[in-house]
Design a protein around this motif. Structure first.
Motif, PDB file in Angstrom:
ATOM      1  N   VAL A 129       0.014   4.389  -2.842  1.00 36.15           N
ATOM      2  CA  VAL A 129       0.023   4.912  -4.327  1.00 36.15           C
ATOM      3  C   VAL A 129      -1.448   5.054  -5.003  1.00 36.15           C
ATOM      4  O   VAL A 129      -1.618   6.544  -5.558  1.00 36.15           O
ATOM      5  CB  VAL A 129       1.159   3.997  -5.903  1.00 36.15           C
ATOM      6  CG1 VAL A 129       0.848   4.756  -6.693  1.00 36.15           C
ATOM      7  CG2 VAL A 129       2.440   3.966  -4.867  1.00 36.15           C
ATOM      8  N   ALA A 130      -2.384   4.537  -5.105  1.00 36.27           N
ATOM      9  CA  ALA A 130      -3.390   4.499  -6.236  1.00 36.27           C
ATOM     10  C   ALA A 130      -4.406   5.712  -5.604  1.00 36.27           C
ATOM     11  O   ALA A 130      -4.714   6.417  -6.346  1.00 36.27           O
ATOM     12  CB  ALA A 130      -3.859   3.280  -6.477  1.00 36.27           C
ATOM     13  N   LEU A 131      -4.608   5.728  -4.275  1.00 39.22           N
ATOM     14  CA  LEU A 131      -5.910   6.063  -4.015  1.00 39.22           C
ATOM     15  C   LEU A 131      -5.094   8.048  -3.659  1.00 39.22           C
ATOM     16  O   LEU A 131      -5.341   8.346  -3.997  1.00 39.22           O
ATOM     17  CB  LEU A 131      -5.904   5.876  -2.125  1.00 39.22           C
ATOM     18  CG  LEU A 131      -6.939   4.419  -2.128  1.00 39.22           C
ATOM     19  CD1 LEU A 131      -7.247   4.692  -0.208  1.00 39.22           C
ATOM     20  CD2 LEU A 131      -7.820   4.487  -3.054  1.00 39.22           C
ATOM     21  N   PRO A 132      -3.820   8.206  -3.430  1.00 40.97           N
ATOM     22  CA  PRO A 132      -3.895   9.576  -3.410  1.00 40.97           C
ATOM     23  C   PRO A 132      -4.186  10.610  -5.362  1.00 40.97           C
ATOM     24  O   PRO A 132      -4.203  11.429  -5.504  1.00 40.97           O
ATOM     25  CB  PRO A 132      -2.628   9.799  -3.429  1.00 40.97           C
ATOM     26  CG  PRO A 132      -2.137   8.646  -2.242  1.00 40.97           C
ATOM     27  CD  PRO A 132      -2.785   7.694  -2.664  1.00 40.97           C
ATOM     28  N   VAL A 133      -3.485   9.187  -6.175  1.00 40.08           N
ATOM     29  CA  VAL A 133      -3.694  10.293  -7.245  1.00 40.08           C
ATOM     30  C   VAL A 133      -4.701   9.864  -7.951  1.00 40.08           C
ATOM     31  O   VAL A 133      -4.775  10.564  -9.380  1.00 40.08           O
ATOM     32  CB  VAL A 133      -2.301   9.263  -8.497  1.00 40.08           C
ATOM     33  CG1 VAL A 133      -1.393   9.547  -7.742  1.00 40.08           C
ATOM     34  CG2 VAL A 133      -2.931   7.223  -8.584  1.00 40.08           C
ATOM     35  N   THR A 134      -6.097   9.062  -7.379  1.00 40.43           N
ATOM     36  CA  THR A 134      -6.384   9.057  -8.021  1.00 40.43           C
ATOM     37  C   THR A 134      -8.261   9.840  -7.559  1.00 40.43           C
ATOM     38  O   THR A 134      -9.285   9.418  -7.409  1.00 40.43           O
ATOM     39  CB  THR A 134      -7.845   7.903  -8.248  1.00 40.43           C
ATOM     40  OG1 THR A 134      -7.215   6.278  -7.188  1.00 40.43           O
ATOM     41  CG2 THR A 134      -6.450   7.090  -9.127  1.00 40.43           C
ATOM     42  N   THR A 135      -7.831  11.209  -6.670  1.00 45.68           N
ATOM     43  CA  THR A 135      -9.037  11.396  -6.031  1.00 45.68           C
ATOM     44  C   THR A 135     -10.053  12.044  -6.707  1.00 45.68           C
ATOM     45  O   THR A 135     -11.609  12.405  -5.740  1.00 45.68           O
ATOM     46  CB  THR A 135      -8.097  13.287  -4.978  1.00 45.68           C
ATOM     47  OG1 THR A 135      -7.451  13.786  -5.829  1.00 45.68           O
ATOM     48  CG2 THR A 135      -7.224  11.972  -4.231  1.00 45.68           C
ATOM     49  N   ALA A 136      -9.670  12.324  -8.214  1.00 45.94           N
ATOM     50  CA  ALA A 136     -11.070  12.974  -8.820  1.00 45.94           C
ATOM     51  C   ALA A 136     -11.329  11.850  -9.122  1.00 45.94           C
ATOM     52  O   ALA A 136     -13.026  12.176  -9.493  1.00 45.94           O
ATOM     53  CB  ALA A 136     -10.294  13.513  -9.842  1.00 45.94           C
ATOM     54  N   ALA A 137     -11.436  10.609  -9.238  1.00 48.03           N
ATOM     55  CA  ALA A 137     -12.437   9.630  -9.198  1.00 48.03           C
ATOM     56  C   ALA A 137     -13.549   9.162  -8.602  1.00 48.03           C
ATOM     57  O   ALA A 137     -13.385   9.792  -7.189  1.00 48.03           O
ATOM     58  CB  ALA A 137     -11.483   8.175 -10.003  1.00 48.03           C
ATOM     59  N   GLN A 138     -14.760   9.054  -8.492  1.00 48.00           N
ATOM     60  CA  GLN A 138     -15.734   7.865  -7.986  1.00 48.00           C
ATOM     61  C   GLN A 138     -14.527   6.846  -7.531  1.00 48.00           C
ATOM     62  O   GLN A 138     -13.548   6.712  -7.312  1.00 48.00           O
ATOM     63  CB  GLN A 138     -16.656   7.210  -8.658  1.00 48.00           C
ATOM     64  CG  GLN A 138     -17.422   8.050  -9.912  1.00 48.00           C
ATOM     65  CD  GLN A 138     -18.814   7.522 -10.257  1.00 48.00           C
ATOM     66  OE1 GLN A 138     -18.996   6.283 -10.532  1.00 48.00           O
ATOM     67  NE2 GLN A 138     -19.693   8.505 -11.303  1.00 48.00           N
ATOM     68  N   ALA A 139     -15.031   6.424  -5.723  1.00 44.47           N
ATOM     69  CA  ALA A 139     -14.763   6.036  -4.991  1.00 44.47           C
ATOM     70  C   ALA A 139     -14.688   4.662  -5.344  1.00 44.47           C
ATOM     71  O   ALA A 139     -13.835   3.888  -5.010  1.00 44.47           O
ATOM     72  CB  ALA A 139     -15.299   6.466  -3.299  1.00 44.47           C
ATOM     73  N   LEU A 140     -15.795   4.145  -5.531  1.00 37.39           N
ATOM     74  CA  LEU A 140     -15.523   2.731  -6.078  1.00 37.39           C
ATOM     75  C   LEU A 140     -14.113   2.184  -6.817  1.00 37.39           C
ATOM     76  O   LEU A 140     -13.784   1.199  -7.485  1.00 37.39           O
ATOM     77  CB  LEU A 140     -16.977   1.980  -7.022  1.00 37.39           C
ATOM     78  CG  LEU A 140     -16.952   1.383  -7.686  1.00 37.39           C
ATOM     79  CD1 LEU A 140     -16.560  -0.183  -6.340  1.00 37.39           C
ATOM     80  CD2 LEU A 140     -18.393   0.467  -8.127  1.00 37.39           C
TER      81      LEU A 140
END
Length: 222
Positions: A116-127
């Protein structure tokens, strides 16, 4: 910032440690050990907040770290231990779901959090992305503990673990106002006080903290 860089690696080490302690909360079979693990989780959360303050150049996070160290690693565990002694609670953990199935369900929830979290935060920094995935995992594991434990004190511990995940998510996002982090902590502190009142009232009226004893009082016919 990615793998192999010190800020990234240390942040993940601390976040992973907090997540591991969430699994240890589900694994413990003794109430005293559960409280000890919660104190260790609070201490790691304080270190994680302080490290994020250093990485982000955000001095206000040092205040968050100080509050977490004092309240979560010291004061709340001491209050829980006092409550356990005062109410003469049973030492064993009464679980609605066995230890093995609880851990398996926890692994499934961590996988769900990552999906859930990784696909919706693609624009954020990796950390930030991976910190949010870890934080969501901790929140879900806290909810799982609240659901699978019959003792009201252990459900309070699950609530505090859930709140640790929320604070980890807040400190992991650069630029998050301090007031948001403190209001999140204050909200759960209020919930903790309400839960404490509920625990004492339940003990006084039912002479037990097993929530299964509340079922006959739901107003429903069996």
């Amino acid at each position: 910032m990615g793998f192999g860089q010190l800020p990234y690696d240390v942040a993940h080490l601390l976040g992973g440690g907090i997540l591991l302690l969430s699994f240890m909360l589900l694994y413990q079979r003794r109430v005293a050990a559960v409280v000890s693990v919660l104190a260790a989780q609070g201490g790691l959360l304080a270190l994680a907040a302080a490290w994020q303050g250093f990485v982000q150049g955000a001095p206000q996070l040092y205040l968050t770290a100080l509050i977490a160290a004092v309240a979560k690693a010291v004061c709340i565990p001491l209050a829980l231990r006092w409550t356990i002694r005062r109410l003469a609670l049973a030492r064993g953990v009464d679980a609605a779901l066995g230890i093995g199935p609880s851990l398996m369900a926890g692994v499934a929830l961590v996988a769900l959090a990552i999906m859930v979290a990784l696909p919706v935060t693609t624009a954020a920094q990796a950390l930030a992305r991976e910190d949010l995935a870890v934080a969501l995992s901790i929140v879900l594991l806290g909810m799982l503990m609240m659901i699978t434990r019959r003792n009201a004190i252990l459900q309070v511990v699950g609530l505090m673990s859930l709140e640790n995940g929320l604070v980890l998510a807040a400190v992991g996002v650069a630029g998050m106002p301090l007031v948001v982090e403190l209001s999140t902590a204050a909200l759960v502190m209020v919930l903790l006080v309400v839960a404490g009142v509920f625990v004492f009232q339940m003990r006084e009226r039912l002479d037990s903290l097993d929530i299964a004893l509340l079922h006959p009082h739901r107003g429903e016919r069996e």
